[in-house]
Design a protein around this motif. Structure first.
Motif, PDB file in Angstrom:
ATOM      1  N   VAL A 161      -8.492 -18.685 -11.813  1.00  0.00           N
ATOM      2  CA  VAL A 161      -7.453 -18.702 -10.778  1.00  0.00           C
ATOM      3  C   VAL A 161      -6.223 -17.949 -11.245  1.00  0.00           C
ATOM      4  O   VAL A 161      -5.617 -17.184 -10.484  1.00  0.00           O
ATOM      5  N   ARG A 162      -5.838 -18.121 -12.516  1.00  0.00           N
ATOM      6  CA  ARG A 162      -4.682 -17.405 -13.039  1.00  0.00           C
ATOM      7  C   ARG A 162      -4.907 -15.889 -12.990  1.00  0.00           C
ATOM      8  O   ARG A 162      -3.992 -15.138 -12.648  1.00  0.00           O
ATOM      9  N   GLU A 163      -6.125 -15.452 -13.305  1.00  0.00           N
ATOM     10  CA  GLU A 163      -6.403 -14.017 -13.233  1.00  0.00           C
ATOM     11  C   GLU A 163      -6.382 -13.529 -11.790  1.00  0.00           C
ATOM     12  O   GLU A 163      -5.942 -12.418 -11.507  1.00  0.00           O
ATOM     13  N   ALA A 164      -6.867 -14.362 -10.860  1.00  0.00           N
ATOM     14  CA  ALA A 164      -6.824 -13.976  -9.453  1.00  0.00           C
ATOM     15  C   ALA A 164      -5.384 -13.844  -8.970  1.00  0.00           C
ATOM     16  O   ALA A 164      -5.039 -12.910  -8.232  1.00  0.00           O
ATOM     17  N   LEU A 204      -3.638 -10.399  -7.634  1.00  0.00           N
ATOM     18  CA  LEU A 204      -2.972 -10.314  -6.336  1.00  0.00           C
ATOM     19  C   LEU A 204      -1.529  -9.833  -6.484  1.00  0.00           C
ATOM     20  O   LEU A 204      -1.070  -8.970  -5.738  1.00  0.00           O
ATOM     21  N   ARG A 205      -0.825 -10.363  -7.461  1.00  0.00           N
ATOM     22  CA  ARG A 205       0.585 -10.004  -7.626  1.00  0.00           C
ATOM     23  C   ARG A 205       0.749  -8.588  -8.148  1.00  0.00           C
ATOM     24  O   ARG A 205       1.710  -7.904  -7.783  1.00  0.00           O
ATOM     25  N   GLU A 206      -0.166  -8.147  -8.992  1.00  0.00           N
ATOM     26  CA  GLU A 206      -0.079  -6.775  -9.492  1.00  0.00           C
ATOM     27  C   GLU A 206      -0.312  -5.752  -8.388  1.00  0.00           C
ATOM     28  O   GLU A 206       0.105  -4.608  -8.494  1.00  0.00           O
ATOM     29  N   GLN A 251      -9.845  -4.712 -12.960  1.00  0.00           N
ATOM     30  CA  GLN A 251      -9.549  -6.137 -13.090  1.00  0.00           C
ATOM     31  C   GLN A 251     -10.827  -6.956 -13.183  1.00  0.00           C
ATOM     32  O   GLN A 251     -10.943  -7.870 -14.013  1.00  0.00           O
ATOM     33  N   GLU A 252     -11.815  -6.649 -12.348  1.00  0.00           N
ATOM     34  CA  GLU A 252     -13.085  -7.380 -12.371  1.00  0.00           C
ATOM     35  C   GLU A 252     -13.823  -7.141 -13.681  1.00  0.00           C
ATOM     36  O   GLU A 252     -14.395  -8.070 -14.263  1.00  0.00           O
ATOM     37  N   ALA A 253     -13.819  -5.900 -14.169  1.00  0.00           N
ATOM     38  CA  ALA A 253     -14.483  -5.599 -15.432  1.00  0.00           C
ATOM     39  C   ALA A 253     -13.835  -6.359 -16.589  1.00  0.00           C
ATOM     40  O   ALA A 253     -14.531  -6.872 -17.486  1.00  0.00           O
ATOM     41  N   LEU A 254     -12.505  -6.452 -16.589  1.00  0.00           N
ATOM     42  CA  LEU A 254     -11.823  -7.195 -17.647  1.00  0.00           C
ATOM     43  C   LEU A 254     -12.078  -8.694 -17.537  1.00  0.00           C
ATOM     44  O   LEU A 254     -12.172  -9.393 -18.554  1.00  0.00           O
ATOM     45  N   THR A 255     -12.203  -9.198 -16.327  1.00  0.00           N
ATOM     46  CA  THR A 255     -12.579 -10.604 -16.154  1.00  0.00           C
ATOM     47  C   THR A 255     -13.934 -10.871 -16.797  1.00  0.00           C
ATOM     48  O   THR A 255     -14.144 -11.888 -17.466  1.00  0.00           O
TER      49      THR A 255
END
Length: 227
Positions: free
Chosen positions: A70-73, A77-79, A131-135
């Motif tokens: 959730v924190r990454e999501a 979103l904010r970025e 972002q998804e790849a880093l997740t």
């Protein structure tokens, strides 16, 4: 303001609203649940019952993993809600925060002499793919480090996320799609480009996206390298 500009502004406002609600509700609930489950696991009556103790600790770990997701999501979103940031500015901010919060030291390396020029819709897709790849690096790789590389090619911009983790069989991952590879590939195609995944068990992973765009090729040395 044109219709496209109004639609983009509305989308950015909606993303900020969603990020704020996720932070104020789900993220806080998961964080509190994680702490209370650990407190419960520390009780003598629970510690005396090994199966119950293990179950409570497993639930606490699930809450912790969900909290990190959730924190990454929220960060993603904010970025993406600052329309004044360039692609490289978005990536610098995201990589720096990811490196600090994920426990995986991550660098941004830029091999282009100027800011890459992408269509706005393509830029958004590229950022989301990275972002998804880093997740995936954080959740699945067990990596000790990762690198995001931006490179200028003739008529294309190439971005790669590479890690030194455990790797996987891409065909197997696509069949279950626990890594979101289908979504990343669809994003790349929506930007008019393509996605390539190079991985195997024991030798890390490289996710590369190439999309139409312009950049100025740099010298043999990276134009920028930031941790």
């Amino acid at each position: 303001m044109s219709l496209d500009e109004r639609m983009r502004a509305a989308a950015l406002l909606e993303r900020e609203r969603i990020a704020r609600e996720l932070h104020d509700s789900l993220a806080q609930v998961l964080g509190v649940a994680h702490l209370r489950l650990h407190a419960l696991a520390a009780r003598p009556s629970v510690r005396a019952d090994e199966p119950a103790h293990r179950e409570v600790l497993d639930l606490a770990e699930l809450c912790h993993e969900a909290y990190a997701d959730v924190r990454e999501a929220i960060l993603a979103l904010r970025e993406s809600t600052n329309p004044d940031r360039t692609l490289l500015e978005h990536l610098r901010a995201y990589v720096a925060t990811f490196s600090r919060t994920s426990g995986v030291p991550t660098s941004l390396v830029v091999h282009t002499g100027a800011e890459p020029c992408l269509a706005p819709c393509a830029e958004i897709q590229v950022v989301r793919i990275i972002q998804e790849a880093l997740t995936n690096v954080r959740k699945h790789s067990g990596a000790s480090g990762a690198t995001v590389t931006v490179r200028a090619l003739p008529h294309q911009v190439e971005c790669t996320v590479a890690d030194d983790g455990v790797g996987f069989e891409p065909a197997d991952a696509l069949s279950g799609d626990g890594f979101g590879l289908t979504s990343m590939r669809e994003r790349a195609e929506a930007a008019g480009g393509g996605l390539h995944v190079d991985s195997a068990p024991g030798r890390g992973t490289r996710v590369t996206v190439r999309v139409p765009g312009r950049g100025v090729a740099a010298s043999a040395h990276p134009a920028e390298a930031t941790a």
